[in-house]
Enzyme design. Structure first.
Site, PDB file in Angstrom:
ATOM      1  N   ASP A 344      11.003  15.745 135.540  1.00 43.41           N
ATOM      2  CA  ASP A 344      11.883  14.637 135.893  1.00 43.41           C
ATOM      3  C   ASP A 344      11.910  14.519 137.419  1.00 43.41           C
ATOM      4  O   ASP A 344      11.505  15.457 138.130  1.00 43.41           O
ATOM      5  CB  ASP A 344      13.277  14.923 135.333  1.00 43.41           C
ATOM      6  CG  ASP A 344      14.295  13.896 135.766  1.00 43.41           C
ATOM      7  OD1 ASP A 344      13.994  12.694 135.658  1.00 43.41           O
ATOM      8  OD2 ASP A 344      15.378  14.290 136.227  1.00 43.41           O
ATOM      9  N   ASP A 531      17.290  17.556 134.232  1.00 45.30           N
ATOM     10  CA  ASP A 531      18.609  18.020 134.655  1.00 45.30           C
ATOM     11  C   ASP A 531      19.770  17.320 133.974  1.00 45.30           C
ATOM     12  O   ASP A 531      20.835  17.905 133.823  1.00 45.30           O
ATOM     13  CB  ASP A 531      18.763  17.848 136.179  1.00 45.30           C
ATOM     14  CG  ASP A 531      18.895  16.384 136.567  1.00 45.30           C
ATOM     15  OD1 ASP A 531      19.848  16.059 137.283  1.00 45.30           O
ATOM     16  OD2 ASP A 531      18.061  15.577 136.142  1.00 45.30           O
ATOM     17  N   ASP A 535      18.125  13.564 129.964  1.00 44.38           N
ATOM     18  CA  ASP A 535      16.910  14.356 129.776  1.00 44.38           C
ATOM     19  C   ASP A 535      16.970  15.227 128.521  1.00 44.38           C
ATOM     20  O   ASP A 535      15.961  15.840 128.154  1.00 44.38           O
ATOM     21  CB  ASP A 535      16.669  15.268 130.989  1.00 44.38           C
ATOM     22  CG  ASP A 535      16.282  14.482 132.229  1.00 44.38           C
ATOM     23  OD1 ASP A 535      15.568  13.475 132.081  1.00 44.38           O
ATOM     24  OD2 ASP A 535      16.703  14.872 133.332  1.00 44.38           O
TER      25      ASP A 535
END
Length: 648
Positions: A344, A531, A535
Site C-alpha cells: 500500500d 495499514d 486494507d
C-alpha cells in the site's frame, strides 16, 4: 470574527520526548517450573554419579538417583498418563517406561541419565515459549497502573486502570500516560503514539479525537471518555494476538503430530517384537529386555517432535523484540513462503506526515523562496498543527531566521493569523479544488490581505522505503507491486522514489483484492503490506498479510498475520528473512533427528548398542535440535540482512 487562542502567548513547550521502546522482560530460567525440576534432577544425578563412580555403597547413591527419577520424571509421566487416558500414546510416556525398564534390569544410572536429558529438553522448549511471550508482554508495561477518574459530582479519584469501564471520564494531565482507549471530550494536547501506531511525531488531540491506552500526553490537560474496556484496548489486543502464537501449530508441526501417534504405536509394537523374538530363540531374558529398552529409547521420535516449534517460536520472539508481532507459528512459517510483495502507499510507503516540497512566491511579492518560507514559518511557529510543524521544520532545516510573531490566532480549518514585523500574515490551506495534480496540499500565504505565494506539502516518504523495496526484490526475485487508491501522479511519484515499476493506482478496496487474486492465480505467493481499515480485505486475501500499526486500523490488526508496531518498514523483509531461516532450521532439525534415529536403530538391531550410548545419542539429538532452534533468539539472526545494522 477570529477567535483568539490565548490572550497571552505561553512559551513554546518542547515536544515530549520520544517514548522509549517497551521495557524488555526476560523470564529468568529458574522462574520456569520445568527448569527448576530439570535442575533438581541434574544436581541429584551428578551427586549420585560422583558417589557411584567413587565406589560408594548403593545406599549412598541410590536415593540420589531416585530423586533424579522423581524430580525429572513426575511431570512427563503425569502428562503421559493423561494422554493415555484419552486413548493417545504420548512420547513422554515412552521415555518414562524406558527409564523404568532400565532401572528394573539394574541399569539405574542409564535410566537416570535418560530422565535428566529428557527433562532438560522439556525445559529448553518451555524457555523458548516463555521468551516468545516476554517480547510481547513488555507492551503491557506501557499502560499505567492507575488513572484519575472524574466522578458524577465532578470530584477526582485515583483508581486502578483495570477497574475502568466504558463511559468513565478520565482526567489526563500533561506528562501522564493515558489509562484507556477513548475519545477526547475536552482539552487539547499532543499524544506520543510511537509505540502503538508508529506515528513519528506527537499527534495533536482535540475533542472528538481517539486516544490509546499507554500513550503519553505531552501538552495540555485532556478529559477522555473511555470507549473500550481495558481488557480490549489496542495494547491488550495485540498482546492477546501474539500470546496465541505459543498455542498454535505450524503445518509442519501438525503433520509431525499426526505421524507421531502412528509412529509411537509402531515403536511399542516393534519393541515387543525386539524383546519377544530373541527370547523365543533362547536369548537371555536380561539381554533381550535390555536390547528392547534400548530400541524403544533410540526409536522414540522426541527429536522429531521438537524439530519444528523451537525455531518458529524463537523466530516469533526475535521478531517481537524488534517490533514485529507475528500472531502464530503458522503465520511465521507462511511468511517465508512468499515470492511476491504488494505494498500500500499511504501510511505504508509514506509516513502520513507532511513535508514541504515546493515554495512558490508570486511575482511582485518582493519575496524569494527563502523569504516566503521564513514568513510562513514565523506565522506558523506558535501553532501545533502538523502542517505548521512541517513548515517550521523546513525553514529550520534551511537555517532560515524565524521572526517573532505577535497576536497569534488560529481558526480550525482556516489557518492562522499573526503579526510579523508589524504586518499581518495569514497562512491557510487553499480552497477545495485548488490542490495540485500530484496530490500535494497547497497552503496560501497572505500579507496584509494580499497573497504573496504558496507552499506545497506532500506525504513524506518513509526513509527506509527504498531499502525495503530493494530488500524485498532481492528476497523474492521480483520488484514489489504498488497498490494504492491515490491518483496516478501521486502513485508514480512515490513509485519513482521507491524504485517500483508495477504501479496500480485509483484502486478501491475490492480492486486491491482483485489485483492480489490475479497475482495469486498466476502462480504467485503474495505478501501484502497495508495499514488501514480499507486494507483489511487485501490483508485477508493475500497469502500473508502484514499491517502497519497505525491508529484506526483495528480491523487490519485483526486480519493481518503480523503487525509492525513501530512502523519501521525495513522490518518487513527482515521478518520474511527470519521466517526463511526458521524454515531452514526446521529442515535441518528433521534431518538431524532422522539421521540419529536411523543410525541408532540399525546399530541396536544389527549389532550391540550399549544402553548408555543409546540414551546419550537419542537424547543428545533431542537437545541438539532444541538448541539449534534457539539460535534464532540471537540478535545476529535478526541482523543478517542489509539495512538492519541499526538498533531496533
Amino acid at each position: 470574527m477570529v477567535a483568539r487562542v490565548s490572550a497571552t502567548l505561553t512559551p513554546r513547550t518542547a515536544p515530549p520526548s520520544r517514548t522509549l521502546p517497551a521495557p524488555r522482560r526476560r523470564t529468568r530460567v529458574l522462574a520456569l517450573p520445568e527448569a527448576r525440576w530439570a535442575l533438581a534432577a541434574l544436581v541429584a544425578f551428578l551427586l549420585g554419579l560422583a558417589l557411584d563412580l567413587g565406589g560408594a555403597p548403593a545406599w549412598a547413591f541410590g536415593p540420589l538417583y531416585a530423586v533424579a527419577y522423581v524430580t525429572g520424571g513426575w511431570e512427563p509421566a503425569l502428562e503421559g498418563l493423561r494422554a493415555l487416558r484419552g486413548k493417545t500414546l504420548d512420547v513422554d510416556l515412552l521415555m518414562i517406561v524406558a527409564a523404568l525398564g532400565a532401572a528394573a534390569i539394574g541399569q539405574v544410572l542409564d535410566g537416570a541419565l535418560l530422565i535428566v536429558i529428557f527433562a532438560t529438553s522439556g525445559a529448553l522448549e518451555a524457555l523458548a515459549t516463555a521468551r516468545t511471550a516476554d517480547s510481547v508482554r513488555g507492551l503491557l508495561d506501557l499502560a499505567p497502573a492507575v488513572a484519575t477518574r472524574i466522578t458524577a459530582d465532578g470530584h477526582e479519584e485515583t483508581v486502578p486502570t483495570s477497574a475502568l469501564a466504558v463511559g468513565d471520564v478520565l482526567l489526563v494531565r500533561p506528562g501522564e500516560r493515558i489509562g484507556a482507549d477513548g475519545q477526547v471530550l475536552d482539552g487539547t494536547g499532543e499524544a506520543d503514539e510511537a509505540t502503538i501506531t508508529g506515528e513519528p511525531l506527537p499527534v495533536l488531540k482535540r475533542p472528538g479525537d481517539e486516544v490509546f491506552a499507554g500513550t503519553l500526553n505531552g501538552t495540555g490537560a485532556l478529559r477522555v471518555r473511555v470507549e473500550r474496556d481495558p481488557a480490549d484496548s489496542v495494547i491488550a489486543r495485540i498482546v492477546t494476538l501474539v500470546e496465541e502464537a505459543s498455542r498454535t501449530k505450524a503445518p509442519t508441526q501438525l503433520f509431525i503430530e499426526k505421524v507421531e501417534q502412528r509412529y509411537a504405536v509402531g515403536v511399542v509394537a516393534a519393541t515387543l517384537a525386539v524383546f519377544a523374538v530373541p527370547l523365543a530363540f533362547g536369548a537371555d531374558l536380561t539381554d533381550a529386555l535390555l536390547r528392547a529398552m534400548t530400541f524403544m529409547i533410540v526409536a522414540s521420535p522426541c527429536a522429531v517432535v521438537l524439530a519444528t516449534m523451537p525455531p518458529l517460536l524463537s523466530a516469533i520472539a526475535n521478531a517481537g523484540r524488534h517490533g514485529v508481532l507475528v500472531k502464530s507459528a503458522v503465520a511465521m512459517e507462511r511468511l517465508g513462503e512468499i515470492d511476491t510483495a504488494a505494498l500500500d502507499k499511504t501510511g505504508t510507503l509514506t509516513e502520513g506526515a507532511p513535508e514541504v516540497t515546493d515554495v512558490s512566491p508570486l511575482p511582485g511579492s518582493g519575496l524569494d523562496e527563502d523569504g516566503l518560507l521564513a514568513l510562513a514559518a514565523a506565522a506558523e511557529h506558535p501553532s501545533e498543527h502538523p502542517l505548521a510543524r512541517a513548515i517550521v521544520g523546513a525553514a529550520r532545516a534551511k537555517g532560515l531566521p524565524i521572526a517573532a510573531a505577535a497576536g497569534f490566532t488560529a481558526l480550525p480549518g482556516r489557518g492562522v493569523t499573526a503579526v510579523v514585523d508589524g504586518r499581518e500574515v495569514r497562512v491557510g490551506r487553499a480552497e477545495a479544488g485548488a490542490g495540485r495534480d500530484d496530490g500535494a496540499t497547497v497552503v496560501r500565504v497572505l500579507r496584509d490581505g494580499t497573497e504573496v505565494g504558496t507552499l506545497a506539502l506532500t506525504d513524506r516518504l518513509r526513509p527506509d522505503a527504498p531499502a525495503t523495496a530493494a530488500a524485498l526484490t532481492a528476497l523474492t526475485g521480483t520488484a514489489p507491486v504498488l497498490l494504492t487508491g491515490d491518483n496516478a501522479r501521486t502513485a508514480a511519484r512515490v513509485a519513482e522514489a521507491t524504485g517500483l515499476t508495477d504501479v496500480r493506482a485509483g484502486l478501491l478496496p475490492e480492486d486491491k483484492v482483485k489485483a492480489l487474486r490475479e497475482l495469486q492465480d498466476s502462480g504467485r505467493t503474495v505478501l501484502f503490506v497495508g495499514d488501514g481499515v480499507n486494507d483489511a480485505p487485501a490483508l485477508a486475501a493475500a497469502h500473508s498479510g502484514v499491517a502497519m500499526g497505525r491508529a484506526g486500523s483495528d480491523l487490519a490488526l485483526e486480519t493481518a498475520d503480523a503487525v509492525v508496531v513501530r512502523d519501521e518498514l525495513i522490518t518487513v523483509p527482515a521478518v520474511v528473512r527470519l521466517s526463511r531461516a526458521a524454515r531452514r532450521l526446521v529442515v535441518q532439525n528433521l534431518v538431524i533427528a532422522g539421521t540419529f534415529i536411523s543410525v541408532l536403530v540399525v546399530w541396536d538391531l544389527a549389532g550391540h548398542l550399549p544402553l548408555p550410548l543409546g540414551v546419550a545419542g537419542h537424547e543428545g539429538s533431542t537437545v541438539l535440535v532444541g538448541l539449534n532452534g534457539l539460535r534464532l533468539l540471537r540478535e545476529s539472526a535478526w541482523r543478517s540482512g542489509p539495512g538492519l545494522d541499526r538498533k531496533g
